[in-house]
Design an enzyme around this catalytic site. Structure first.
Site, PDB file in Angstrom:
ATOM      1  CE  LYS A 177      -3.503  -2.359  -0.369  1.00  0.00           C
ATOM      2  NZ  LYS A 177      -4.368  -3.198   0.680  1.00  0.00           N
TER       3      LYS A 177
HETATM    4  C1  PLP Z   1      -5.532  -4.174   0.733  1.00  0.00           C
HETATM    5  C2  PLP Z   1      -6.978  -3.969   0.661  1.00  0.00           C
HETATM    6  C3  PLP Z   1      -7.781  -4.417   1.712  1.00  0.00           C
HETATM    7  C4  PLP Z   1      -7.081  -5.452   2.972  1.00  0.00           C
HETATM    8  O1  PLP Z   1      -6.313  -4.858   3.465  1.00  0.00           O
HETATM    9  P1  PLP Z   1      -5.399  -5.483   4.673  1.00  0.00           P
HETATM   10  O2  PLP Z   1      -4.914  -4.622   5.346  1.00  0.00           O
HETATM   11  O3  PLP Z   1      -4.362  -6.498   4.059  1.00  0.00           O
HETATM   12  O4  PLP Z   1      -6.651  -6.368   5.451  1.00  0.00           O
HETATM   13  C5  PLP Z   1      -9.228  -4.165   1.617  1.00  0.00           C
HETATM   14  N1  PLP Z   1      -9.631  -3.502   0.724  1.00  0.00           N
HETATM   15  C6  PLP Z   1      -8.834  -2.963  -0.439  1.00  0.00           C
HETATM   16  C7  PLP Z   1      -9.528  -2.158  -1.409  1.00  0.00           C
HETATM   17  C8  PLP Z   1      -7.502  -3.175  -0.380  1.00  0.00           C
HETATM   18  O5  PLP Z   1      -6.809  -2.996  -1.424  1.00  0.00           O
END
Ligand code: PLP
Length: 378
Positions: A177
């Site tokens: 991210k």
């Molecule tokens: C990465 C992501 C999640 C989940 O995030 P985690 O921290 O891995 O639980 C949820 N929604 C979207 C749109 C994502 O890209």
């Protein structure tokens, strides 16, 4: 291999982690609290709750809002599976909504309207690729229908508008991210009472945490609600505090790289389109492109890979995953399905520069060209 995304971590994060080890306190404590305050401030919010993933953040939000069996929640299918899973966690029903268009692959307001029933209680907006939906339009829709608005802001940390759409927003600090704590997440909520409910539900529904009891005269606690163990730890918060200081600058680099991509793609491969042609507030999380209809995506991906360029797909729509096909076999989302079949995500992260973008675009142009030529041979 040029990766689609990579975490940017180094000496500062190492030093911050060493400080945590030296402090002798590893579980949720002062650093998590400091991170919550800094993260809230970065988004113009009064406070936030740090958790161990965005999935946990979404679950806590839906749980605290009292969503449950019999309730329907509108969600896009063009998203990571966690957006829909969290609806199932609370026993509610996800109702999949199509995207607006291949140019604006965000949840369609018209289709959301069409899929509303008397049981519809909430909407989860996903800021796909970092681009924000029309806030006023969604707020007007939510008001008219009496719906709760929730933001899955996993793609959009660092924007002041995020967290201001409705009841609450969930963020992700997973390794790919815009900023990372390895694994981690956070919640921002409009209502302070809702945020405190979420804070308590994060730690088993206990009225105080281990760190707080260390400084308290009475070592007891009560449990006054059903809770979970979704805590962030001090090591994650220490990395998060360092990353947060760089987030704005990184998002700026992402913006410049995307502008560069748009120029290069228009020049070298005009048959490929980049969604979000019109300017729109974004954290520029990923660089999605759409191949021309009929192009063999697997061939294009393979050619890029042969040239040391990784690509991914955002996303295989949730309603087409086996689990969801079995649960909701009748769902048809033509625009989502067409977009997802032609989408390719190109590398985008702050370690790249204009030269890297140029190389990806020219390599893509050759791959698409070779593809088109191969198709033309009878
Ligand atoms: C990465 C992501 C999640 C989940 O995030 P985690 O921290 O891995 O639980 C949820 N929604 C979207 C749109 C994502 O890209």
């Amino acid at each position: 291999m040029l990766l689609v995304s990579e975490p940017i971590v180094g000496e500062e994060e190492k030093a911050a982690l060493a400080d945590v080890i030296d402090s002798g306190w590893l579980t949720m404590g002062d650093r998590v609290r400091a991170f919550e305050q800094a993260f809230a401030e970065a988004h113009g919010a009064a406070d936030s709750v740090a958790v161990n993933s965005c999935t946990a953040a979404l679950h806590l939000i839906l749980h605290a809002l009292g969503l449950g069996p019999g309730d329907e929640v509108l969600v896009p299918a063009l998203t990571f599976v966690a957006t829909a899973n969290c609806v199932l966690y609370v026993g509610a029903t996800p109702v999949f909504v199509d995207i607006e268009s291949a140019d604006v692959p965000l949840m369609s307001l018209a289709d959301a309207e069409a899929r509303c029933t008397a049981r519809t209680k909430a909407v989860i907006l996903v800021h796909f690729a970092g681009y924000l939906p029309d806030r006023e339009a969604w707020q007007a829709f939510a008001r008219k229908r009496g719906l709760m608005l929730i933001e899955d802001a996993a793609h959009a940390p660092g924007l002041r508008q995020v967290g201001t759409f409705g009841e609450a927003a969930a963020f992700s600090f997973y390794g790919n991210k815009n900023m990372t704590t390895a694994e981690g997440g956070a919640v921002i909520a409009r209502d302070a009472h809702l945020l405190e409910t979420i804070r308590q539900a994060r730690g088993h529904g206990m009225t105080s945490g281990t760190r707080q009891r260390l400084n308290a005269r009475t070592p007891t606690y009560d449990v006054t609600m059903l809770g979970f163990n979704y805590r962030m730890n001090e090591l994650q918060a220490a990395i998060g505090l360092v990353q947060l200081r760089k987030l704005t600058a990184w998002n700026e680099i992402r913006r410049a790289l995307v502008a560069q991509y748009r120029r290069a793609l228009a020049e070298y491969c005009p048959s490929v389109t980049a969604p979000f042609a019109q300017p729109r507030t974004s954290s520029f999380h990923i660089m999605p492109i759409v191949l021309p209809a009929g192009a063999n995506r697997q061939e294009v991906i393979g050619k890029l890979r042969d040239n040391g360029i990784q690509t991914t797909i955002h996303y295989t729509p949730v309603h087409l995953m086996s689990l969801y096909r079995e649960l909701f076999p009748a769902v048809r989302l033509p625009r989502t399905e067409d977009f997802a079949a032609r989408e390719v995500t190109l590398p985008l992260h702050p370690r790249m520069d204009a030269g890297t973008v140029e190389r990806v675009a020219t390599t893509l142009a050759r791959a698409v060209q070779a593809e088109a030529t191969a198709e033309a041979v009878p």
